[in-house]
Design a protein around this motif. Structure first.
Motif, PDB file in Angstrom:
ATOM      1  N   GLY A   1       0.781  -1.225   0.000  1.00 31.44           N
ATOM      2  CA  GLY A   1       0.000   0.000   0.000  1.00 31.44           C
ATOM      3  C   GLY A   1       0.815   1.280   0.000  1.00 31.44           C
ATOM      4  O   GLY A   1       0.248   2.379  -0.001  1.00 31.44           O
ATOM      5  N   SER A   2       2.133   1.153  -0.022  1.00 27.64           N
ATOM      6  CA  SER A   2       2.986   2.350  -0.031  1.00 27.64           C
ATOM      7  C   SER A   2       3.019   2.969  -1.415  1.00 27.64           C
ATOM      8  O   SER A   2       2.494   2.413  -2.388  1.00 27.64           O
ATOM      9  N   GLY A   3       3.674   4.113  -1.536  1.00 23.51           N
ATOM     10  CA  GLY A   3       3.804   4.765  -2.831  1.00 23.51           C
ATOM     11  C   GLY A   3       4.578   3.948  -3.837  1.00 23.51           C
ATOM     12  O   GLY A   3       4.379   4.082  -5.044  1.00 23.51           O
ATOM     13  N   ALA A   4       5.458   3.060  -3.354  1.00 24.00           N
ATOM     14  CA  ALA A   4       6.254   2.214  -4.239  1.00 24.00           C
ATOM     15  C   ALA A   4       5.503   0.973  -4.694  1.00 24.00           C
ATOM     16  O   ALA A   4       5.925   0.310  -5.650  1.00 24.00           O
ATOM     17  N   ASP A   5       4.390   0.647  -4.039  1.00 19.60           N
ATOM     18  CA  ASP A   5       3.614  -0.552  -4.360  1.00 19.60           C
ATOM     19  C   ASP A   5       2.853  -0.362  -5.670  1.00 19.60           C
ATOM     20  O   ASP A   5       2.609   0.758  -6.122  1.00 19.60           O
ATOM     21  N   TRP A   6       2.437  -1.488  -6.265  1.00 22.60           N
ATOM     22  CA  TRP A   6       1.620  -1.432  -7.482  1.00 22.60           C
ATOM     23  C   TRP A   6       0.252  -0.843  -7.184  1.00 22.60           C
ATOM     24  O   TRP A   6      -0.295  -1.024  -6.089  1.00 22.60           O
ATOM     25  N   LEU A   7      -0.312  -0.164  -8.157  1.00 25.78           N
ATOM     26  CA  LEU A   7      -1.702   0.246  -8.042  1.00 25.78           C
ATOM     27  C   LEU A   7      -2.536  -1.022  -7.825  1.00 25.78           C
ATOM     28  O   LEU A   7      -2.362  -2.028  -8.525  1.00 25.78           O
ATOM     29  N   ALA A   8      -3.445  -0.983  -6.872  1.00 26.57           N
ATOM     30  CA  ALA A   8      -4.136  -2.201  -6.429  1.00 26.57           C
ATOM     31  C   ALA A   8      -4.809  -2.954  -7.576  1.00 26.57           C
ATOM     32  O   ALA A   8      -4.776  -4.193  -7.620  1.00 26.57           O
ATOM     33  N   GLN A   9      -5.424  -2.235  -8.526  1.00 30.26           N
ATOM     34  CA  GLN A   9      -6.172  -2.940  -9.568  1.00 30.26           C
ATOM     35  C   GLN A   9      -5.281  -3.688 -10.547  1.00 30.26           C
ATOM     36  O   GLN A   9      -5.760  -4.518 -11.327  1.00 30.26           O
ATOM     37  N   TYR A  10      -3.963  -3.449 -10.506  1.00 29.88           N
ATOM     38  CA  TYR A  10      -3.039  -4.158 -11.391  1.00 29.88           C
ATOM     39  C   TYR A  10      -2.411  -5.382 -10.732  1.00 29.88           C
ATOM     40  O   TYR A  10      -1.726  -6.163 -11.407  1.00 29.88           O
ATOM     41  N   LYS A  11      -2.606  -5.546  -9.434  1.00 36.91           N
ATOM     42  CA  LYS A  11      -1.852  -6.577  -8.716  1.00 36.91           C
ATOM     43  C   LYS A  11      -2.138  -7.978  -9.218  1.00 36.91           C
ATOM     44  O   LYS A  11      -1.237  -8.828  -9.259  1.00 36.91           O
ATOM     45  N   HIS A  12      -3.381  -8.272  -9.613  1.00 33.95           N
ATOM     46  CA  HIS A  12      -3.676  -9.634 -10.061  1.00 33.95           C
ATOM     47  C   HIS A  12      -3.000  -9.953 -11.389  1.00 33.95           C
ATOM     48  O   HIS A  12      -2.757 -11.119 -11.704  1.00 33.95           O
ATOM     49  N   TYR A  13      -2.665  -8.922 -12.155  1.00 32.79           N
ATOM     50  CA  TYR A  13      -1.901  -9.148 -13.383  1.00 32.79           C
ATOM     51  C   TYR A  13      -0.416  -9.350 -13.061  1.00 32.79           C
ATOM     52  O   TYR A  13       0.226 -10.261 -13.581  1.00 32.79           O
ATOM     53  N   ILE A  14       0.112  -8.477 -12.227  1.00 32.10           N
ATOM     54  CA  ILE A  14       1.555  -8.463 -11.970  1.00 32.10           C
ATOM     55  C   ILE A  14       1.987  -9.615 -11.075  1.00 32.10           C
ATOM     56  O   ILE A  14       3.079 -10.177 -11.245  1.00 32.10           O
ATOM     57  N   ASN A  15       1.136 -10.008 -10.131  1.00 35.46           N
ATOM     58  CA  ASN A  15       1.496 -11.049  -9.170  1.00 35.46           C
ATOM     59  C   ASN A  15       0.995 -12.433  -9.577  1.00 35.46           C
ATOM     60  O   ASN A  15       0.772 -13.297  -8.723  1.00 35.46           O
ATOM     61  N   ASP A  16       0.847 -12.663 -10.874  1.00 33.30           N
ATOM     62  CA  ASP A  16       0.294 -13.935 -11.338  1.00 33.30           C
ATOM     63  C   ASP A  16       1.347 -15.023 -11.515  1.00 33.30           C
ATOM     64  O   ASP A  16       1.033 -16.140 -11.938  1.00 33.30           O
ATOM     65  N   GLY A  17       2.597 -14.724 -11.185  1.00 35.12           N
ATOM     66  CA  GLY A  17       3.658 -15.714 -11.325  1.00 35.12           C
ATOM     67  C   GLY A  17       4.242 -15.811 -12.722  1.00 35.12           C
ATOM     68  O   GLY A  17       5.189 -16.566 -12.948  1.00 35.12           O
ATOM     69  N   GLN A  18       3.701 -15.046 -13.658  1.00 38.87           N
ATOM     70  CA  GLN A  18       4.185 -15.062 -15.038  1.00 38.87           C
ATOM     71  C   GLN A  18       4.829 -13.735 -15.445  1.00 38.87           C
ATOM     72  O   GLN A  18       5.741 -13.715 -16.273  1.00 38.87           O
ATOM     73  N   THR A  19       4.345 -12.649 -14.880  1.00 42.89           N
ATOM     74  CA  THR A  19       4.874 -11.330 -15.235  1.00 42.89           C
ATOM     75  C   THR A  19       6.312 -11.189 -14.745  1.00 42.89           C
ATOM     76  O   THR A  19       6.622 -11.534 -13.600  1.00 42.89           O
ATOM     77  N   VAL A  20       7.171 -10.670 -15.607  1.00 39.06           N
ATOM     78  CA  VAL A  20       8.572 -10.462 -15.247  1.00 39.06           C
ATOM     79  C   VAL A  20       8.729  -9.069 -14.655  1.00 39.06           C
ATOM     80  O   VAL A  20       8.497  -8.066 -15.338  1.00 39.06           O
ATOM     81  N   VAL A  21       9.097  -9.006 -13.381  1.00 35.34           N
ATOM     82  CA  VAL A  21       9.383  -7.738 -12.725  1.00 35.34           C
ATOM     83  C   VAL A  21      10.898  -7.600 -12.665  1.00 35.34           C
ATOM     84  O   VAL A  21      11.579  -8.397 -12.011  1.00 35.34           O
TER      85      VAL A  21
END
Length: 257
Positions: free
Chosen positions: A138-158
């Protein structure tokens, strides 16, 4: 037979004119007088890259919202990035995130550019440390909440974080090349800073790049419009520029071929 300098110059002009003529059918001049080389999505070679989809840029509670929020809302940036995520995920297109983080040791830098200094001053993208997520949620460095299910799906490369604006300081290029990616669709924040810097470096590294014009936004200050500046440079530098609807349609059409 020795050719004079004038003759060599005339020959160069003729060669240049022939090259332009050969280019014309592939990249006709647009209303602004520039050619549009275009961008073709190729399965297995094309990826979506989103720069800085983080709260400090995209949340009304973010520290940069006061200068970027108006443009984010005008462009529909948040929803457009979401549409790109959804289209890429549904079609199996690889997705990469290049985030911006600052750790406590980064605040020891002895010199900075204007916006680097500002970001450090206001605590933008701050994290407690490289090896902890304490205080991250929830910090300023965190992902916007509505994108988290895309980014944290185990496939997205961060990727590892970039530290100024471009990917010269992270492993994005390595991650793209290791997956055989040669064509990149760019969206994210902010238009004339990290988004543009990533576009420039990827082009220098030999990638084809398309920028999604309304899936980004920038700071607008008295006498300075970062978004207008970025649009001009996107058009002059990228292989192609298109809006979200066009890009989403192209991603889905390519998937159903």
């Amino acid at each position: 037979m020795k050719i004079s300098a004038a003759a060599r110059f005339r020959r160069a002009l003729l060669i240049g004119a022939a090259a332009l003529a050969s280019l014309a059918p592939l990249a006709p001049a647009q209303a602004d007088g520039l050619p549009d080389p275009g961008f073709q999505i190729v399965q297995g070679q094309t990826a979506l890259l989103v720069t800085d989809p983080q709260n400090d840029f995209l949340s009304p509670n973010g520290v940069a919202w006061g200068v970027v929020g108006k443009n984010v809302e005008a462009n529909g940036t948040i929803g457009h990035i979401d549409q790109l995520f959804a289209a890429a995920k549904s079609s199996g297109m690889p997705v990469f995130i290049s985030p911006h983080y600052y750790y406590p040791t980064d605040h020891g830098w002895r010199f900075e550019g204007a916006l680097e200094a500002l970001m450090h001053h206001i605590g933008m993208f701050d994290r407690k440390g490289q090896l902890t997520t304490e205080g991250f949620e929830g910090s300023g460095a965190d992902w916007l909440a509505q994108y988290k299910h895309y980014i944290n799906d185990g496939q997205t490369v961060v990727t590892s974080p970039h530290k100024v604006f471009g990917p010269e300081t992270n492993d994005l290029v390595l991650q793209l090349r290791k997956r055989g990616i040669s064509k990149v669709i760019i969206a994210g924040m902010s238009a004339n800073l990290c988004t543009e810097a990533h576009m420039r470096e990827l082009l220098e590294q030999g990638f084809e790049v398309m920028v999604v014009s309304d899936a980004t936004a920038a700071a607008q200050l008295p006498g300075m419009d970062g978004y207008a500046a970025a649009l001009a440079n996107f058009r002059m530098i990228a292989n192609h520029v298109a809006d979200t609807g066009t890009v989403v349609g192209a991603i889905r059409a390519n998937h159903h071929k």
